[in-house]
Design an enzyme around this catalytic site. Sequence first.
Site, PDB file in Angstrom:
ATOM      1  N   LEU A  48       0.857  -1.171   0.000  1.00  0.00           N
ATOM      2  CA  LEU A  48       0.000   0.000   0.000  1.00  0.00           C
ATOM      3  C   LEU A  48       0.903   1.234   0.000  1.00  0.00           C
ATOM      4  O   LEU A  48       1.978   1.220   0.601  1.00  0.00           O
ATOM      5  CB  LEU A  48      -0.909   0.028   1.238  1.00  0.00           C
ATOM      6  CG  LEU A  48      -1.883  -1.137   1.408  1.00  0.00           C
ATOM      7  CD1 LEU A  48      -2.643  -0.990   2.729  1.00  0.00           C
ATOM      8  CD2 LEU A  48      -2.864  -1.214   0.253  1.00  0.00           C
ATOM      9  N   ASP A  49       0.460   2.301  -0.667  1.00  0.00           N
ATOM     10  CA  ASP A  49       1.225   3.538  -0.638  1.00  0.00           C
ATOM     11  C   ASP A  49       1.402   4.001   0.809  1.00  0.00           C
ATOM     12  O   ASP A  49       0.579   3.705   1.685  1.00  0.00           O
ATOM     13  CB  ASP A  49       0.510   4.634  -1.426  1.00  0.00           C
ATOM     14  CG  ASP A  49       0.409   4.320  -2.909  1.00  0.00           C
ATOM     15  OD1 ASP A  49       1.285   3.590  -3.409  1.00  0.00           O
ATOM     16  OD2 ASP A  49      -0.537   4.798  -3.551  1.00  0.00           O
ATOM     17  N   LYS A  50       2.442   4.762   1.048  1.00  0.00           N
ATOM     18  CA  LYS A  50       2.730   5.271   2.390  1.00  0.00           C
ATOM     19  C   LYS A  50       1.500   5.877   3.034  1.00  0.00           C
ATOM     20  O   LYS A  50       1.193   5.601   4.199  1.00  0.00           O
ATOM     21  CB  LYS A  50       3.849   6.310   2.305  1.00  0.00           C
ATOM     22  CG  LYS A  50       4.108   7.049   3.616  1.00  0.00           C
ATOM     23  CD  LYS A  50       5.124   8.157   3.437  1.00  0.00           C
ATOM     24  CE  LYS A  50       5.299   8.963   4.717  1.00  0.00           C
ATOM     25  NZ  LYS A  50       6.265  10.076   4.559  1.00  0.00           N
ATOM     26  N   THR A  96      -1.681   5.509   2.324  1.00  0.00           N
ATOM     27  CA  THR A  96      -2.909   4.720   2.247  1.00  0.00           C
ATOM     28  C   THR A  96      -2.946   3.777   3.440  1.00  0.00           C
ATOM     29  O   THR A  96      -1.950   3.130   3.755  1.00  0.00           O
ATOM     30  CB  THR A  96      -2.961   3.900   0.945  1.00  0.00           C
ATOM     31  OG1 THR A  96      -2.981   4.792  -0.174  1.00  0.00           O
ATOM     32  CG2 THR A  96      -4.203   3.019   0.900  1.00  0.00           C
TER      33      THR A  96
END
Length: 336
Positions: free
Chosen positions: A140-142, A144
Amino acid sequence: MSETRTFEADETARGERVDRWLTAQLAPLTRTRVKAMIEGGAMSVNGAVHTDPSAKLKGGEAIVVTPPPVEDPEPQPEDIALDVLFEDAHLIVLDKPAGLVVHPAAGNWTGTLVNALLHHCAGSLSGIGGVARPGIVHRLDKDTSGVMVVAKTDEAHQGLTQLWQAHDVERAYLAVCHGSPRPSVGTIELPLRRAAGDKRKQAVARWDDEGAREAITHFRRLEGYGAGRAKLPGETVASLVECRLETGRTHQIRVHMAHVGHPLVGDQTYGRSGLAGLRPEDEPAERALKTVAGFKRQALHAAVLGFEHPVTGEDLRFETAPPGDFRALTEALSAL
């Protein structure tokens, strides 16, 4: 410093230690670092490798420094709290908070999820992902939040990877986007590739573009906000949307939603500021505008993750509520 550098020690350098003189040329490198480089054979004087950092210069020397390639540091265990939803001998499922980077990379060598997992699992993580990404099957993106699974054994890693490649994983995200998608239920099927000129971003591509990869996002609007206070009667200024993924490309939901005109609230890369179309005429509207202005991450939460356990065959499904900042955002918008 990574490139070869060439210097000439003039007469003013006569009698000075080579490590002290070279440190002045290579600022801001420390003398300790320069000394280690010299001892490691990274410096030549008049064409010959020179490994004595204490040698005195005579003046007139040609000095060439060729530092060794910088190696990424191996991640170390760090005692970082984790919200574990499920764990057995093969895998671990957790609720990742927004702001936590998944694996070490330039600018984030410590304080990542991998560092936390190395501590929590006492080194028992699949090695398939390599030194920097042990056990990481997806990420997951930082900024998110939400559910992630990590492999603890190679068998689990291989099995989970096969599930992802077969698109045999249930993944549902909650997102707050600008405006209201029309129709309210649909599918975005547009390939993605790295954006030209910025490898950190993704962009919608044509199928014949080099590096284009299939990307499919299914969406449905769950709730609309602000129709009563929109500048245009009946318009919705923001919406709560569920997005389900068939593919899992980098930034997929963020790029797809932005491309169809509904970027995620707070997205600093693909989004926009404010709430277009909202009349700031009363306290709820002012509060919503202030909340949106202060929301500095993409409003995206991985709410559901379901899959078959790659070793035991058990059906697993996990669902988590969005974190506090996300709930505060939707509450402020719901008051419109």
